[in-house]
Enzyme design. Structure first.
Site, mmCIF file in Angstrom:
data_model
loop_
_atom_site.group_PDB
_atom_site.id
_atom_site.type_symbol
_atom_site.label_atom_id
_atom_site.label_comp_id
_atom_site.label_asym_id
_atom_site.label_seq_id
_atom_site.Cartn_x
_atom_site.Cartn_y
_atom_site.Cartn_z
ATOM 1 N N CYS A 92 0.799 -1.239 0.000
ATOM 2 C CA CYS A 92 0.000 0.000 0.000
ATOM 3 C C CYS A 92 0.832 1.290 0.000
ATOM 4 O O CYS A 92 0.299 2.357 -0.295
ATOM 5 C CB CYS A 92 -0.933 0.006 1.194
ATOM 6 S SG CYS A 92 -1.925 -1.482 1.300
ATOM 7 N N HIS B 3 -2.810 6.960 2.227
ATOM 8 C CA HIS B 3 -3.338 5.682 1.750
ATOM 9 C C HIS B 3 -4.769 5.522 2.272
ATOM 10 O O HIS B 3 -5.066 5.800 3.429
ATOM 11 C CB HIS B 3 -2.454 4.538 2.236
ATOM 12 C CG HIS B 3 -3.056 3.203 2.016
ATOM 13 N ND1 HIS B 3 -3.610 2.839 0.802
ATOM 14 C CD2 HIS B 3 -3.237 2.140 2.848
ATOM 15 C CE1 HIS B 3 -4.081 1.614 0.896
ATOM 16 N NE2 HIS B 3 -3.879 1.166 2.123
ATOM 17 N N ASN C 149 -10.313 0.157 -0.482
ATOM 18 C CA ASN C 149 -8.855 0.219 -0.324
ATOM 19 C C ASN C 149 -8.230 -0.429 -1.556
ATOM 20 O O ASN C 149 -8.360 -1.632 -1.761
ATOM 21 C CB ASN C 149 -8.476 -0.531 0.963
ATOM 22 C CG ASN C 149 -6.983 -0.623 1.186
ATOM 23 O OD1 ASN C 149 -6.185 -0.417 0.266
ATOM 24 N ND2 ASN C 149 -6.593 -0.954 2.404
#
Ligand code: UT7
Length: 314
Positions: free
Chosen positions: A112, A240, A270
């Site tokens: 990520c 993020h 996500n």
């Protein structure tokens, strides 16, 4: 050359929208739980599109927005942790799809935090004279690595890609990409993993949550300090897109009430390495951040890894 800057962005998301109610059809969960605990309302899930297809679509838009053509690009870097094929890498596939001739081309996997790592690496390559015009992409197809029977993970992830065109700045021009602050906590790497065969995402959610809400704000502050930007000057913060409670926790500790805070996960889920360029590209497309304004990017996740830098909005 004094440095580099982002001159344009582009993004791609699959057309299929999957809502929380859709997921509640096959695992025991609810729209209320997911919105409350994670902040996600829906996510995009790819069909036949590969990571390379999505990466190329985002890069194509970024190129068009830059007013450049494939012939201008000499470096393609793709941040991803969900490429299925070992070789050719995604960057070479993107170059082939877009007709970019003989670029430096490599993939980078820090999960990520990947886009911020890749942007830092490309900034260094440009400063060293190894590139003049580069494309940096974050692209993920997490749906292929999701256990759709596991309610603790399948509610979280989505697919998509975001891309930035990065060029060298002139000697008398201020750099548009600040020094990267990057690092990792390898001894806690098992807290988020995509391992085994066939690999699926697994995580110790609360371990990641605690780490993200306690350790990251000082590191994000460090990225500001290294860029010579006080957090009170930030026009936007694009972290993020993992969990709105994590984002709110970091924002509170940074004390940046004036900044627009990206919360694209509400509608995108996500998307790991894609989440930052996707969210930033949308902010720029909606003209929410003035050109030249300082924006803090901060990625974190699998590894555990983190990276962030202050960039000037294209
Ligand atoms: O980019 C990747 C990096 N990863 C992350 O950023 C993850 C960070 N962590 C998180 O975002 C949160 O920890 C999660 C969203 C993953 C989980 O939220 P939580 O508040 O930490 O929940 P929990 O794991 O402590 O679970 C609380 C309860 C449990 O039930 P019991 O044991 O209290 O009865 C879970 O079984 O919630 C239950 N639960 C669910 N309930 C409804 C877990 N998943 C779900 C679900 N729907 N989808």
């Amino acid at each position: 050359m004094s440095g580099s800057r982002i001159i344009s962005l582009g993004h791609y998301q699959p057309s299929r929208v999957v809502t929380n109610d859709d997921i509640a059809q096959f695992v025991e969960t609810s729209d209320e739980w997911i919105r409350d605990r994670v902040g996600i309302a829906s996510r995009r899930i790819a069909g036949d599109e590969t990571v390379a297809d999505m990466a190329a679509a985002a890069a194509d838009k970024a190129l068009a927005n830059a007013g450049l053509t494939a012939a201008d690009i000499d470096l393609v870097v793709v941040a991803t942790c969900t490429s299925v094929d070992r070789s050719p890498n995604v960057a070479c596939r993107v170059a082939a799809k877009l007709g970019i001739n003989a670029p430096g081309a490599f993939d980078l996997n820090t999960a990520c935090s990947g886009f911020a790592y890749a942007l830092g690496t490309v900034d260094h390559a440009i400063r060293a004279g190894a590139s003049r015009n580069a494309i940096v992409i974050g692209a993920e197809k997490l749906s292929e690595f999701t256990d759709w029977t596991d309610r603790s993970t399948c509610i979280i992830f989505g697919d998509g890609a975001g891309a930035a065109v990065v060029t060298a700045t002139a000697e008398d021009e201020a750099p548009g990409i600040g020094p990267v602050v990057w690092g990792s906590v390898p001894e806690r790497g098992d807290a988020v993993r995509i391992e085994g065969w066939r690999p699926y995402v697994a995580q110790e959610g609360q371990t990641v949550f605690r780490w993200a809400t306690t350790a990251l704000a000082p590191l994000a502050r460090q990225a500001c300090e290294r860029a010579g930007v006080d957090p009170s000057e930030l026009a936007a913060f694009v972290p993020h897109q993992a969990n709105t409670r994590i984002i709110d926790g970091i924002v509170k500790r940074l004390n940046i009430p004036q900044a627009i805070v990206a919360k694209d996960l509400v509608e995108s889920g996500n998307t790991s390495a894609a989440s930052i360029p996707l969210a930033l590209s949308k902010l720029v497309e909606r003209r929410e951040v003035p050109s030249g304004a300082p924006v803090l990017l901060f990625g974190f996740g699998g590894g555990l890894t983190y990276a962030g830098q202050v960039v000037r909005c294209p």
